[in-house]
Write a protein that holds these residues in place. Structure first.
Motif, short mmCIF file in Angstrom:
data_model
loop_
_atom_site.label_atom_id
_atom_site.label_comp_id
_atom_site.label_asym_id
_atom_site.label_seq_id
_atom_site.Cartn_x
_atom_site.Cartn_y
_atom_site.Cartn_z
N ASP A 72 0.99 -1.50 0.10
CA ASP A 72 -0.24 -0.10 0.26
C ASP A 72 1.10 1.04 -0.01
O ASP A 72 1.64 1.58 0.87
CB ASP A 72 -1.09 0.36 1.37
N GLN A 73 0.46 2.39 -0.72
CA GLN A 73 1.62 3.34 -0.93
C GLN A 73 1.47 3.94 0.34
O GLN A 73 1.95 4.96 0.59
CB GLN A 73 1.39 3.71 -2.36
N THR A 74 0.86 4.61 1.05
CA THR A 74 0.90 5.61 1.91
C THR A 74 0.68 4.37 3.54
O THR A 74 1.36 5.17 4.03
CB THR A 74 -1.32 5.62 2.00
N THR A 75 0.43 3.47 3.61
CA THR A 75 0.82 2.58 5.01
C THR A 75 1.97 1.27 4.69
O THR A 75 3.02 1.50 5.85
CB THR A 75 -0.25 1.94 4.99
N GLY A 76 2.56 1.33 3.42
CA GLY A 76 4.05 0.53 2.80
C GLY A 76 3.41 -1.22 3.70
O GLY A 76 4.13 -1.97 3.71
N MET A 77 2.47 -1.66 4.02
CA MET A 77 1.77 -2.81 4.38
C MET A 77 1.91 -2.76 3.32
O MET A 77 0.55 -2.95 1.75
CB MET A 77 0.34 -2.46 5.23
N PRO A 78 1.70 -4.94 2.73
CA PRO A 78 1.07 -5.64 1.75
C PRO A 78 0.10 -5.65 1.09
O PRO A 78 -0.67 -6.23 2.91
CB PRO A 78 2.09 -6.74 2.09
N ARG A 79 -0.41 -5.14 0.66
CA ARG A 79 -2.32 -6.29 0.60
C ARG A 79 -2.48 -6.90 -0.67
O ARG A 79 -2.30 -6.58 -1.74
CB ARG A 79 -3.27 -4.79 -0.26
N LEU A 80 -3.71 -7.95 -0.36
CA LEU A 80 -3.79 -9.16 -1.03
C LEU A 80 -3.88 -9.05 -2.80
O LEU A 80 -5.26 -7.55 -1.77
CB LEU A 80 -4.06 -10.14 -0.43
N CYS A 81 -3.90 -8.19 -3.81
CA CYS A 81 -4.81 -8.33 -4.70
C CYS A 81 -5.21 -9.69 -5.25
O CYS A 81 -6.31 -9.29 -5.75
CB CYS A 81 -3.85 -7.35 -5.43
N VAL A 82 -4.69 -10.82 -5.54
CA VAL A 82 -5.02 -11.47 -6.37
C VAL A 82 -4.68 -13.09 -5.63
O VAL A 82 -3.58 -13.13 -4.98
CB VAL A 82 -4.58 -11.41 -8.08
N GLU A 83 -5.88 -13.94 -5.94
CA GLU A 83 -5.51 -15.54 -5.23
C GLU A 83 -5.94 -16.73 -6.42
O GLU A 83 -6.86 -16.28 -6.73
CB GLU A 83 -6.43 -15.48 -4.55
N LEU A 84 -4.84 -17.57 -6.63
CA LEU A 84 -4.96 -18.01 -7.40
C LEU A 84 -4.57 -19.73 -7.41
O LEU A 84 -3.53 -19.72 -6.70
CB LEU A 84 -3.70 -17.80 -9.07
N LEU A 85 -5.43 -20.40 -7.59
CA LEU A 85 -5.21 -21.76 -8.24
C LEU A 85 -5.42 -22.20 -9.03
O LEU A 85 -6.14 -22.56 -10.49
CB LEU A 85 -6.10 -22.65 -7.60
N ALA A 86 -3.79 -23.04 -9.39
CA ALA A 86 -3.41 -23.55 -10.94
C ALA A 86 -3.24 -25.17 -10.80
O ALA A 86 -2.17 -25.65 -9.88
CB ALA A 86 -2.76 -22.55 -11.45
N ASP A 87 -3.64 -25.83 -11.18
CA ASP A 87 -3.78 -27.49 -11.23
C ASP A 87 -3.00 -28.14 -13.13
O ASP A 87 -3.73 -27.03 -13.94
CB ASP A 87 -5.29 -28.29 -11.70
N PHE A 88 -2.07 -28.32 -12.71
CA PHE A 88 -1.27 -28.74 -13.97
C PHE A 88 -1.02 -30.59 -14.38
O PHE A 88 -1.00 -31.25 -12.74
CB PHE A 88 0.46 -28.30 -13.70
N HIS A 89 -0.77 -31.03 -15.47
CA HIS A 89 -1.69 -32.45 -15.51
C HIS A 89 -0.16 -32.71 -16.03
O HIS A 89 0.29 -32.46 -17.28
CB HIS A 89 -2.61 -32.63 -16.08
#
Length: 159
Positions: A72-89
């Motif tokens: 975050d540009q004001t607090t410097g704390m990381p903010r979660l923006c995306v969660e992804l699950l990817a399966d590979f065969h």
């Protein structure tokens, strides 16, 4: 992309997360499915923190979770923006293989022009596209040129 402000939306961020997962997977596996959740916008002016985690590995499947964060540009704390699950065969011999024969011969990707050169040489120089419109397109979608090497095939609909 398609916005001149320094922000990125879901497709940009989820595409990046899929790329991170693909770079993490062992040789011999191909992407099978991906499920992403876009949680908030990102700034294209700040670095992204992409973290892949292997969740499971069997003989035939590997699953990764990828988180995309940004400070975050004001607090410097990381903010979660995306969660992804990817399966590979795992690559396996094909049981069935069917593909219709192409109706024409298509150019190899190495011989296709990049978008910016295609627009300049085939459309602007020939008068099919005004230079002002080409400049507007590059302003709105220029970020894609930094991320993707897009080369439309001249025999296809896109070009």
């Amino acid at each position: 992309m398609g916005n001149t402000t320094p922000i990125a939306y879901g497709g940009y961020a989820i595409g990046l997360a899929i790329q991170i997962a693909c770079q993490s997977v062992p040789d011999g596996f191909r992407l099978y499915s991906a499920l992403g959740h876009f949680l908030r916008g990102l700034s294209t002016d700040a670095k992204l923190i992409c973290t892949p985690s292997e969740l499971r590995r069997t003989k035939s499947f590997v699953t990764y979770r990828v988180t995309v964060q940004q400070k975050d540009q004001t607090t410097g704390m990381p903010r979660l923006c995306v969660e992804l699950l990817a399966d590979f065969h795992r690559d396996e011999p094909e049981i069935l293989n069917y593909s219709a024969t192409p109706t024409r011969r298509y150019s190899h990707w190495q011989h296709c022009l990049r978008w910016d050169r295609l627009a300049e040489e085939k459309w602007v120089k020939t008068g099919k596209l005004l230079e002002a419109k080409s400049d507007m397109f590059n302003t709105l979608f220029g970020l894609s040129h930094e991320i993707f090497d897009a080369r439309p095939c001249p025999e296809g609909v896109t070009a």
